[in-house]
Design a protein around this motif. Structure first.
Motif, PDB file in Angstrom:
ATOM      1  N   ILE A  19       0.829  -1.212   0.000  1.00 28.79           N
ATOM      2  CA  ILE A  19       0.000   0.000   0.000  1.00 28.79           C
ATOM      3  C   ILE A  19       0.864   1.263   0.000  1.00 28.79           C
ATOM      4  N   ASP A  38      11.538   3.661   3.764  1.00 27.31           N
ATOM      5  CA  ASP A  38      11.225   2.248   4.031  1.00 27.31           C
ATOM      6  C   ASP A  38      12.489   1.540   4.511  1.00 27.31           C
ATOM      7  N   ASP A  73      14.811   3.327  10.041  1.00 30.91           N
ATOM      8  CA  ASP A  73      13.782   2.723  10.894  1.00 30.91           C
ATOM      9  C   ASP A  73      12.914   3.848  11.465  1.00 30.91           C
ATOM     10  N   TYR A 165      -1.350  -5.800  17.347  1.00 26.27           N
ATOM     11  CA  TYR A 165      -1.656  -5.022  16.134  1.00 26.27           C
ATOM     12  C   TYR A 165      -2.919  -4.185  16.333  1.00 26.27           C
ATOM     13  N   THR A 199      -1.828  -7.742  -0.293  1.00 28.62           N
ATOM     14  CA  THR A 199      -0.385  -7.503  -0.183  1.00 28.62           C
ATOM     15  C   THR A 199       0.209  -8.704   0.546  1.00 28.62           C
ATOM     16  N   ARG A 200       1.516  -8.670   0.757  1.00 28.00           N
ATOM     17  CA  ARG A 200       2.138  -9.787   1.509  1.00 28.00           C
ATOM     18  C   ARG A 200       1.594  -9.837   2.929  1.00 28.00           C
TER      19      ARG A 200
HETATM   20  N1  LIG Z   1      -2.907  -5.093   3.443  1.00 27.71           N
HETATM   21  C1  LIG Z   1      -4.039  -4.887   4.095  1.00 27.71           C
HETATM   22  O1  LIG Z   1      -5.097  -5.435   3.753  1.00 27.71           O
HETATM   23  C2  LIG Z   1      -4.077  -3.954   5.269  1.00 27.71           C
HETATM   24  C3  LIG Z   1      -5.255  -3.877   6.022  1.00 27.71           C
HETATM   25  C4  LIG Z   1      -5.324  -2.978   7.085  1.00 27.71           C
HETATM   26  C5  LIG Z   1      -4.219  -2.175   7.378  1.00 27.71           C
HETATM   27  N2  LIG Z   1      -3.070  -2.285   6.640  1.00 27.71           N
HETATM   28  C6  LIG Z   1      -1.937  -1.443   6.997  1.00 27.71           C
HETATM   29  O2  LIG Z   1      -1.388  -0.851   5.836  1.00 27.71           O
HETATM   30  C7  LIG Z   1       0.002  -0.665   6.027  1.00 27.71           C
HETATM   31  C8  LIG Z   1       0.767  -1.254   4.843  1.00 27.71           C
HETATM   32  O3  LIG Z   1       0.499  -2.620   4.787  1.00 27.71           O
HETATM   33  P1  LIG Z   1       0.919  -3.528   3.544  1.00 27.71           P
HETATM   34  O4  LIG Z   1      -0.104  -4.576   3.460  1.00 27.71           O
HETATM   35  O5  LIG Z   1       1.205  -2.683   2.373  1.00 27.71           O
HETATM   36  O6  LIG Z   1       2.266  -4.176   4.150  1.00 27.71           O
HETATM   37  P2  LIG Z   1       3.681  -4.514   3.469  1.00 27.71           P
HETATM   38  O7  LIG Z   1       4.308  -5.508   4.367  1.00 27.71           O
HETATM   39  O8  LIG Z   1       3.508  -4.834   2.031  1.00 27.71           O
HETATM   40  O9  LIG Z   1       4.475  -3.115   3.569  1.00 27.71           O
HETATM   41  C9  LIG Z   1       4.906  -2.603   4.800  1.00 27.71           C
HETATM   42  C10 LIG Z   1       6.182  -1.843   4.578  1.00 27.71           C
HETATM   43  O10 LIG Z   1       6.584  -1.226   5.813  1.00 27.71           O
HETATM   44  C11 LIG Z   1       7.999  -1.278   5.894  1.00 27.71           C
HETATM   45  N3  LIG Z   1       8.440  -1.150   7.278  1.00 27.71           N
HETATM   46  C12 LIG Z   1       8.227  -2.040   8.278  1.00 27.71           C
HETATM   47  N4  LIG Z   1       8.818  -1.607   9.402  1.00 27.71           N
HETATM   48  C13 LIG Z   1       9.404  -0.420   9.117  1.00 27.71           C
HETATM   49  C14 LIG Z   1      10.162   0.503   9.875  1.00 27.71           C
HETATM   50  N5  LIG Z   1      10.448   0.286  11.167  1.00 27.71           N
HETATM   51  N6  LIG Z   1      10.607   1.641   9.275  1.00 27.71           N
HETATM   52  C15 LIG Z   1      10.318   1.867   7.969  1.00 27.71           C
HETATM   53  N7  LIG Z   1       9.625   1.008   7.191  1.00 27.71           N
HETATM   54  C16 LIG Z   1       9.172  -0.124   7.768  1.00 27.71           C
HETATM   55  C17 LIG Z   1       8.341  -2.629   5.301  1.00 27.71           C
HETATM   56  O11 LIG Z   1       9.707  -2.693   4.883  1.00 27.71           O
HETATM   57  C18 LIG Z   1       7.352  -2.726   4.138  1.00 27.71           C
HETATM   58  O12 LIG Z   1       7.925  -2.251   2.934  1.00 27.71           O
HETATM   59  C19 LIG Z   1       0.354  -1.302   7.369  1.00 27.71           C
HETATM   60  O13 LIG Z   1       0.408  -0.319   8.379  1.00 27.71           O
HETATM   61  C20 LIG Z   1      -0.802  -2.227   7.609  1.00 27.71           C
HETATM   62  O14 LIG Z   1      -1.010  -2.476   8.986  1.00 27.71           O
HETATM   63  C21 LIG Z   1      -2.971  -3.159   5.608  1.00 27.71           C
END
Ligand SMILES: NC(=O)c1ccc[n+]([C@@H]2O[C@H](COP(=O)([O-])OP(=O)(O)OC[C@H]3O[C@@H](n4cnc5c(N)ncnc54)[C@H](O)[C@@H]3O)[C@@H](O)[C@H]2O)c1
Length: 302
Positions: A19, A38, A73, A165, A199-200
């Protein structure tokens, strides 16, 4: 989205995947200069690498946009400050920040370790604070204000195997609403997006969920960062595929008062509460009951 954020300087955390990547690409194609922040970690927060931030910057540049990579980070104060400062040092200001970085450490609450709890709270909740704090300190002094966008989840209302979470995402809601209240007078808005996208992070959910694509989330983030949304603040919007929904503001729904202004006794409450104000069942309880019934039926068959 061309031109919607023309000339704005935006930080997107977690912009290397999923996302966050879609939002970074959306902001860049809308004309913004984007800090792709990131840490490049795996789903559980391990093995940092600068590869994903660099590759999203390369994608943006190949499409004619402007971006810079920062593999820090963002759950540390230095990491949040560095992401904001990168925009200010390179392009002169910070106009928006979208906090998308996140990790997962799923476990039932009775088995969850302190480390699993702390790490998830740190990356999600503190990862919003580090960016909001540094961005708002600069935005409040700018004539042009700014925009903060947090990423929560429907799971903030409670999640069976993700207490860490869920608590972090509830904290993101409270933090963002607090920022909205504190920063209104400085022309800074703050809103949350609750996405669901393939997503993953979402691929291992053990039951069927309503999900769209990461690209479905980007237009809402771009809109919330734009000048025409500046009066919109302290909101939560779900976005799933073509559906965008707004959440109710929280508040008490019904009250009862002790007779004659006296104090309540437990017995008095026992008698009055069920009929006077009742309880609201958690919407997931019915689903859990259904799953339990299915589990018992399949166990009975074996
Ligand atoms: N995918 C979904 O359906 C969904 C649903 C609800 C909420 N979300 C939220 O959306 C956001 C993105 O989720 P996603 O599905 O794209 O996940 P994702 O795992 O594809 O991407 C998350 C990214 O965050 C980065 N990251 C993690 N820790 C970090 C840190 N300490 N500093 C900087 N970067 C860091 C990772 O390297 C990764 O690239 C998250 O906060 C997740 O909780 C996602």
């Amino acid at each position: 989205m061309t031109g919607y954020l023309q000339g704005k300087n935006i930080v997107v955390t977690g912009a290397g995947n999923g996302i966050g990547r879609a939002i970074a690409l959306g902001c860049a194609s809308a004309g913004a200069n984007v800090v792709v922040a990131d840490y490049g970690v795996s789903l559980d927060g391990s093995d940092p690498s600068s590869v994903v931030a660099d590759s999203v910057v390369a994608e943006i540049e190949a499409a004619g946009g402007t971006a810079l990579a920062l593999a820090s980070d963002i759950s540390t104060m230095e990491g949040g400050a560095a992401a904001v400062q990168a925009a200010v040092d390179t392009w002169g200001s910070i106009d928006g920040a979208v906090c998308v970085a996140g990790i997962l450490r799923e476990r039932m609450i009775f088995n969850m370790t302190e480390e699993e709890f702390d790490d998830v709270i740190r990356v999600h909740l503190k990862g919003h604070f580090t960016v909001y704090k540094h961005a708002s300190a600069i935005m409040r002094k700018q004539d042009t204000g700014g925009s903060l966008v947090g990423v929560t989840s429907g799971a903030f209302t409670g999640s069976t195997s993700q207490a860490n979470y869920s608590a972090a995402k509830g904290g993101v809601v409270s933090l963002t609403k607090s920022a909205a209240l504190a920063l209104k007078r400085y022309g800074v808005n703050a809103n949350c997006i609750a996405p669901s996208a393939r997503t993953r992070m979402s691929e291992n959910v053990p039951f069927e969920i309503e999900a769209g694509e990461p690209d479905d989330v980007a237009p809402l983030a771009v809109f919330l960062l734009g000048d025409t949304a500046r009066h919109i603040t302290a909101q939560i919007y779900t976005v799933i595929g073509p559906r965008i929904s707004v959440w109710a503001q929280f508040g008490e729904v019904r009250s009862m008062f002790a007779p004659g202004g006296a104090s309540w006794t437990p017995e008095g409450i026992e008698e009055a509460l069920p009929r006077a104000i009742g309880t609201e069942e958690h919407p997931t309880m019915a689903l859990l009951a259904q799953r339990e019934a299915e589990r018992q039926t399949s166990q009975a068959k074996t």
